[in-house]
Design an enzyme around this catalytic site. Sequence first.
Site, PDB file in Angstrom:
ATOM      1  N   TRP A 145       0.818  -1.218   0.000  1.00  0.00           N
ATOM      2  CA  TRP A 145       0.000   0.000   0.000  1.00  0.00           C
ATOM      3  C   TRP A 145       0.853   1.271   0.000  1.00  0.00           C
ATOM      4  CZ3 TRP A 145       1.673   2.679   4.088  1.00  0.00           C
ATOM      5  CH2 TRP A 145       2.191   1.959   5.168  1.00  0.00           C
ATOM      6  N   LYS A 189      -2.165  -9.178  -7.128  1.00  0.00           N
ATOM      7  CA  LYS A 189      -3.036  -8.851  -5.983  1.00  0.00           C
ATOM      8  C   LYS A 189      -2.493  -7.595  -5.307  1.00  0.00           C
ATOM      9  CE  LYS A 189      -2.998  -9.886  -1.577  1.00  0.00           C
ATOM     10  NZ  LYS A 189      -3.436  -8.586  -1.039  1.00  0.00           N
ATOM     11  N   PRO A 190      -3.216  -6.475  -5.411  1.00  0.00           N
ATOM     12  CA  PRO A 190      -2.757  -5.268  -4.714  1.00  0.00           C
ATOM     13  C   PRO A 190      -3.136  -5.327  -3.241  1.00  0.00           C
ATOM     14  CG  PRO A 190      -4.799  -4.807  -5.910  1.00  0.00           C
ATOM     15  CD  PRO A 190      -4.460  -6.265  -6.175  1.00  0.00           C
ATOM     16  N   GLU A 249      11.060  -8.175  -2.221  1.00  0.00           N
ATOM     17  CA  GLU A 249      11.580  -6.865  -1.822  1.00  0.00           C
ATOM     18  C   GLU A 249      10.939  -6.586  -0.471  1.00  0.00           C
ATOM     19  OE1 GLU A 249      11.768  -3.366  -0.963  1.00  0.00           O
ATOM     20  OE2 GLU A 249      10.803  -2.687  -2.804  1.00  0.00           O
ATOM     21  N   CYS A 260      10.362   1.396   2.637  1.00  0.00           N
ATOM     22  CA  CYS A 260      11.280   0.404   3.196  1.00  0.00           C
ATOM     23  C   CYS A 260      12.737   0.851   3.062  1.00  0.00           C
ATOM     24  CB  CYS A 260      11.051  -0.971   2.606  1.00  0.00           C
ATOM     25  SG  CYS A 260      10.889  -0.935   0.865  1.00  0.00           S
ATOM     26  N   GLU A 289      11.689  -1.846  11.797  1.00  0.00           N
ATOM     27  CA  GLU A 289      11.255  -0.793  10.876  1.00  0.00           C
ATOM     28  C   GLU A 289      10.177   0.045  11.546  1.00  0.00           C
ATOM     29  OE1 GLU A 289      10.802  -1.397   6.088  1.00  0.00           O
ATOM     30  OE2 GLU A 289       9.763  -2.778   7.379  1.00  0.00           O
TER      31      GLU A 289
HETATM   32  C1  SIN Z   1       9.505   0.793  -1.120  1.00  0.00           C
HETATM   33  O1  SIN Z   1       9.526   1.424  -0.078  1.00  0.00           O
HETATM   34  O2  SIN Z   1       9.014  -0.343  -1.162  1.00  0.00           O
HETATM   35  C2  SIN Z   1      10.039   1.317  -2.429  1.00  0.00           C
HETATM   36  C3  SIN Z   1      10.594   2.674  -2.324  1.00  0.00           C
HETATM   37  C4  SIN Z   1      11.180   3.194  -3.609  1.00  0.00           C
HETATM   38  O3  SIN Z   1      11.106   2.590  -4.674  1.00  0.00           O
HETATM   39  O4  SIN Z   1      11.755   4.262  -3.519  1.00  0.00           O
END
Ligand code: SIN
Length: 487
Positions: free
Chosen positions: A156, A180-181, A258, A292, A388
């Site tokens: 999201w 799937k979003p 990722e 992230c 995180e």
């Molecule tokens: C992410 O936070 O999943 C991707 C961030 C980005 O592509 O800069």
Amino acid sequence: MELADSELLRTSAYIDGAWADAHDGATFAVYDPATGVEVAQVANLGEKETQVAIEAANTALDDWRSRSAKERGAILHRWAELIRDHADDLATILSAEQGKPHREARGEIVYGTSFVDWFAEEAKRAYGETIPSPVADRRNIVVKQPIGVCVGITPWNFPSSMITRKVGPALAAGCTMVLKPAEQTPLSALALAELAERAGVPPGVFSVVTTDADGAPAVGRELTGNPLVRKLSFTGSTEVGKLLMAQCAAGVKKVSLELGGSAPYIVFDDADLDAAVGGLLGCKFRNAGQTCVSADRILVQDAVYDEFVERLTDAVSGLTPGPATGKADLGPLIDEQGLDKVRRHVEDAVSRGAKVIVGGSQPELGGTFFSPTVLTEVPRDALIMHEETFGPVAGLVRFRDEDDAVSIANDTSYGLAAYFFSRDVGRVWRMFERLEFGMVNANVGGMGNEAAPFGGVKESGIGREGSKYGLEEWLEIKSLTLGGLDD
Ligand code: SIN
């Protein structure tokens, strides 16, 4: 929601080139996180409908992979063009379901489009190889072929660009894709599907399966368990990534993951402090800290610590949270759960001796907004140093020297992004080599672009997105041997 093109606000799922509701007519609500107001009711699909989408992707595969890379690329370029033409509407939809300021949402649309254009070109360069054979009358050749039916599960926090970063290369390579979003942000995905259809993406090549949080585990099991599926690409938490990887193991499906990060942001005593502060504003407060690759551990060398705190405090005090439609610098957190985590991290750090210099609580706006926050003297055992945060909280830690900085920075199971600021060329090179992260950045606070590989090491993931390496994730190497060349 006011859109120039109202057809972009789709609430049915998109399967095999048609808009589809759940078999039982079920729907789920999507809310604007800034106001808590319902934005739409979206089709709540389950396992059965997901299976239909996968079967459609399998049926569509033969035709799609047999087209030339140039033909697939032309369709993708058209998709990118349509996304650009509708960037304002797409940003409005994105902000309404995710909360980020409209300007930032528009930036995400442009960022996302760059992947579609990039891979539309890159697929033409999926070169193979000839290999000198050890046997005189034989030749060895390597060709690269699309993996087949693929599935994507997207988060999201970047509801549009994480889709184009997967679907762009998958389709360019000749794979078909069921996506799937996240349940919080399905509308951006459906708008992209509408534009893909207009661009000429054939039925079944790209389907979007929407489901709510309760339905996600069953849909996820079908996506990872169905024998027709050959690959999963997932962006999201490390916890869910491990679960999906385990599910894929049963069918030995290829995975690209990722996952989470806990980025160190290191400021050495020879750094350009203005650049370091400027970089941190983007790195830490973009998307209200919900990325992230966000700086989670800000390590500042003793000699410049106080000055850095002063400059950062001035800069952060000028940031205004607010709804997407206003002039806000940052939006709300996605939901109550996100807010609770941020609160918990701040309380934990303070209980261990950290000081709140700016923010530290919710602004008057209430809801799920959290004030941009600076904490100093954060102890190394605070939660914010190990988990995180996914919020607008900059926690500062002092360090002595380079070894100290490296040891704190690498003391994590994550390995996604790291940042450092230094003008000493020897140190810059040493840090590039010593930091155990997939993306290491010197003197910049951000690095995402279509040409550079994006991805992590350790528990931050497997595989790379974007760049020439991003295409490889969707291709299989096939080894060909040609014998009997003698007369
Ligand atoms: C992410 O936070 O999943 C991707 C961030 C980005 O592509 O800069």
